[in-house]
Design a protein around this motif. Structure first.
Motif, PDB file in Angstrom:
ATOM      1  N   TYR A 204       7.003  -1.721   5.007  1.00 37.05           N
ATOM      2  CA  TYR A 204       8.203  -1.211   4.355  1.00 37.05           C
ATOM      3  C   TYR A 204       7.926   0.130   3.680  1.00 37.05           C
ATOM      4  O   TYR A 204       6.813   0.407   3.265  1.00 37.05           O
ATOM      5  CB  TYR A 204       8.669  -2.172   3.248  1.00 37.05           C
ATOM      6  CG  TYR A 204       8.971  -3.578   3.703  1.00 37.05           C
ATOM      7  CD1 TYR A 204       7.942  -4.493   3.915  1.00 37.05           C
ATOM      8  CD2 TYR A 204      10.278  -3.996   3.921  1.00 37.05           C
ATOM      9  CE1 TYR A 204       8.215  -5.787   4.332  1.00 37.05           C
ATOM     10  CE2 TYR A 204      10.564  -5.288   4.339  1.00 37.05           C
ATOM     11  CZ  TYR A 204       9.521  -6.177   4.539  1.00 37.05           C
ATOM     12  OH  TYR A 204       9.788  -7.453   4.958  1.00 37.05           O
TER      13      TYR A 204
ATOM     14  N   SER B 174      12.359  -1.110   7.054  1.00 35.11           N
ATOM     15  CA  SER B 174      11.361  -2.133   7.344  1.00 35.11           C
ATOM     16  C   SER B 174      10.931  -1.994   8.801  1.00 35.11           C
ATOM     17  O   SER B 174      11.709  -1.542   9.647  1.00 35.11           O
ATOM     18  CB  SER B 174      11.917  -3.536   7.076  1.00 35.11           C
ATOM     19  OG  SER B 174      13.060  -3.778   7.861  1.00 35.11           O
TER      20      SER B 174
ATOM     21  N   PHE C  18       2.766  -3.778  -2.903  1.00 37.51           N
ATOM     22  CA  PHE C  18       3.115  -2.368  -2.944  1.00 37.51           C
ATOM     23  C   PHE C  18       1.879  -1.507  -3.159  1.00 37.51           C
ATOM     24  O   PHE C  18       0.941  -1.900  -3.865  1.00 37.51           O
ATOM     25  CB  PHE C  18       4.092  -2.085  -4.092  1.00 37.51           C
ATOM     26  CG  PHE C  18       5.495  -2.530  -3.827  1.00 37.51           C
ATOM     27  CD1 PHE C  18       5.878  -3.850  -4.036  1.00 37.51           C
ATOM     28  CD2 PHE C  18       6.454  -1.627  -3.382  1.00 37.51           C
ATOM     29  CE1 PHE C  18       7.170  -4.268  -3.796  1.00 37.51           C
ATOM     30  CE2 PHE C  18       7.758  -2.036  -3.137  1.00 37.51           C
ATOM     31  CZ  PHE C  18       8.111  -3.344  -3.344  1.00 37.51           C
ATOM     32  N   GLY C  19       1.903  -0.314  -2.588  1.00 34.44           N
ATOM     33  CA  GLY C  19       0.908   0.693  -2.908  1.00 34.44           C
ATOM     34  C   GLY C  19       1.259   1.385  -4.224  1.00 34.44           C
ATOM     35  O   GLY C  19       2.290   1.095  -4.841  1.00 34.44           O
TER      36      GLY C  19
ATOM     37  N   GLU D 199       6.988 -14.207   1.763  1.00 35.77           N
ATOM     38  CA  GLU D 199       7.786 -13.118   1.178  1.00 35.77           C
ATOM     39  C   GLU D 199       6.993 -12.247   0.207  1.00 35.77           C
ATOM     40  O   GLU D 199       7.484 -11.223  -0.229  1.00 35.77           O
ATOM     41  CB  GLU D 199       8.990 -13.680   0.403  1.00 35.77           C
ATOM     42  CG  GLU D 199       9.980 -14.424   1.253  1.00 35.77           C
ATOM     43  CD  GLU D 199       9.771 -15.917   1.188  1.00 35.77           C
ATOM     44  OE1 GLU D 199      10.730 -16.636   1.483  1.00 35.77           O
ATOM     45  OE2 GLU D 199       8.641 -16.355   0.829  1.00 35.77           O
ATOM     46  N   LYS D 200       5.796 -12.666  -0.153  1.00 31.89           N
ATOM     47  CA  LYS D 200       5.049 -11.916  -1.165  1.00 31.89           C
ATOM     48  C   LYS D 200       4.751 -10.516  -0.661  1.00 31.89           C
ATOM     49  O   LYS D 200       4.001 -10.326   0.293  1.00 31.89           O
ATOM     50  CB  LYS D 200       3.755 -12.645  -1.525  1.00 31.89           C
ATOM     51  CG  LYS D 200       3.001 -11.969  -2.648  1.00 31.89           C
ATOM     52  CD  LYS D 200       1.794 -12.775  -3.090  1.00 31.89           C
ATOM     53  CE  LYS D 200       1.082 -12.064  -4.238  1.00 31.89           C
ATOM     54  NZ  LYS D 200      -0.089 -12.804  -4.730  1.00 31.89           N
ATOM     55  N   LEU D 201       5.338  -9.544  -1.330  1.00 27.61           N
ATOM     56  CA  LEU D 201       5.252  -8.149  -0.905  1.00 27.61           C
ATOM     57  C   LEU D 201       4.279  -7.403  -1.797  1.00 27.61           C
ATOM     58  O   LEU D 201       4.354  -7.482  -3.019  1.00 27.61           O
ATOM     59  CB  LEU D 201       6.650  -7.518  -0.983  1.00 27.61           C
ATOM     60  CG  LEU D 201       6.892  -6.195  -0.279  1.00 27.61           C
ATOM     61  CD1 LEU D 201       6.598  -6.315   1.207  1.00 27.61           C
ATOM     62  CD2 LEU D 201       8.334  -5.765  -0.499  1.00 27.61           C
TER      63      LEU D 201
ATOM     64  N   ARG E 265       3.449  -7.137   3.950  1.00 26.15           N
ATOM     65  CA  ARG E 265       3.340  -8.571   3.697  1.00 26.15           C
ATOM     66  C   ARG E 265       2.947  -9.303   4.966  1.00 26.15           C
ATOM     67  O   ARG E 265       3.082  -8.760   6.073  1.00 26.15           O
ATOM     68  CB  ARG E 265       4.655  -9.151   3.149  1.00 26.15           C
ATOM     69  CG  ARG E 265       5.821  -9.084   4.128  1.00 26.15           C
ATOM     70  CD  ARG E 265       7.066  -9.732   3.530  1.00 26.15           C
ATOM     71  NE  ARG E 265       8.216  -9.637   4.445  1.00 26.15           N
ATOM     72  CZ  ARG E 265       8.554 -10.578   5.329  1.00 26.15           C
ATOM     73  NH1 ARG E 265       7.825 -11.674   5.434  1.00 26.15           N
ATOM     74  NH2 ARG E 265       9.608 -10.412   6.111  1.00 26.15           N
TER      75      ARG E 265
END
Lengths: 113, 112
Positions: B33, B48, B103-104, B99-101, B95
Motif C-alpha cells: 500500500y 493497494s 507502515f514504514g 489485516e495487521k498493516l 501485510r
C-alpha cells in the motif's frame, strides 16, 4: 459513509490518569477496527485492534471498547505515561480484496509528568 | 522485528518534476500500500497492490501516479509531474494475509 469520526482533536492528561479517545463510523460493513500510535516523524504503528464480535479487548494498559449498535469504539489508556504522548488514530476496514484502512482525523495526546 | 523501509526520508523537488519514492516491504508480505498524510491531517489511502497489479486506488491516485514492484522486493510510487498539493508525507505499508498493516517511517515530499 466511508468516514470515521474521531474526538477529541487533542487531549491533555496527567501522568497516571486515564486517556479516552472516541471514534464513530457509519459503514456497517466495516469489520476490523484498529488503533494506531504515531510519534513525530514516524509511521503509524498498530497498537491494538478489535472485531465487532467482541465488546472489549485489553492489551496491557490499552483497552478498546466497542459498541456495535451505536457504531462507536473507543481507546482507553490506563495509567497514562509521558511516553504515551503521541498522535492516536482510529481506523476501520472491511474484509475483502484490499482491506484498505479508513483513518480518523487523529488525537494528539499529551501526558504531563 | 522486520520493518518496512522507505527511502529517501526527505525529498525536495520542483513543481512539474518526476519523483520516485522507494519502499522495501517486509519480505514475506503479500499486500502493499501507499498512504499519504498532509501535515496535521489524517492518513489517506492512495493505492493497494497485490499479485503484481493494483487492486484498488483512491480518487487522489490519478494518472500522474503509478506504482511498480520491479524486482520482487522493492515497491515504488512514481509521481510524473509533481504539483504543490502533492507535498505530504508518503507512507508505504505491507501485510500478510492478516489485516495487521505495517507502515514504514515515510518519505516527506516537498514540492516547491
Amino acid at each position: 459513509q466511508q468516514q470515521v469520526k474521531q474526538s477529541p482533536q487533542s487531549l491533555i492528561v496527567q501522568k497516571g490518569g486515564i486517556s479516552i479517545i472516541n471514534c464513530a463510523y457509519e459503514n456497517t460493513a466495516f469489520d476490523y477496527f484498529p488503533w494506531y500510535q504515531q510519534f513525530p516523524g514516524k509511521g503509524p504503528a498498530l497498537l491494538i485492534a478489535i472485531r465487532p464480535d467482541v465488546s472489549e479487548k485489553k492489551e496491557g494498559r490499552f483497552t478498546i471498547s466497542f459498541n456495535k449498535s451505536a457504531k462507536q469504539f473507543s481507546l482507553h489508556i490506563m495509567d497514562s505515561q509521558p511516553g504515551d504522548s503521541a498522535t492516536y488514530f482510529c481506523a476501520a476496514s472491511r474484509s475483502g480484496a484490499t482491506n484498505k484502512l479508513i483513518f480518523g482525523t487523529g488525537t494528539l495526546l499529551a501526558v504531563q509528568p | 522485528e522486520p520493518e518496512v523501509t522507505q527511502t529517501p526520508s526527505h525529498q525536495v523537488t520542483q513543481m512539474g518534476q518526476e519523483v520516485i519514492l522507494r519502499c522495501v516491504p517486509i519480505s514475506n508480505h503479500l499486500y502493499f500500500y501507499w498512504y499519504r498524510q498532509i501535515l496535521g491531517q489524517k492518513v489517506e489511502f492512495l493505492v493497494s497492490f497485490y499479485n503484481n497489479e493494483i487492486s484498488e486506488k483512491s480518487e487522489i491516485f490519478d494518472d500522474q501516479f503509478s506504482v511498480e514492484r520491479p524486482d520482487g522486493s522493492n515497491f515504488t510510487l512514481k509521481i510524473r509531474s509533481t504539483k504543490l498539493e502533492d507535498s505530504a508525507m508518503y507512507f508505504c505499508a505491507s501485510r500478510q494475509e492478516s489485516e495487521k498493516l505495517f507502515f514504514g517511517s515515510g518519505t516527506q515530499l516537498s514540492v516547491l
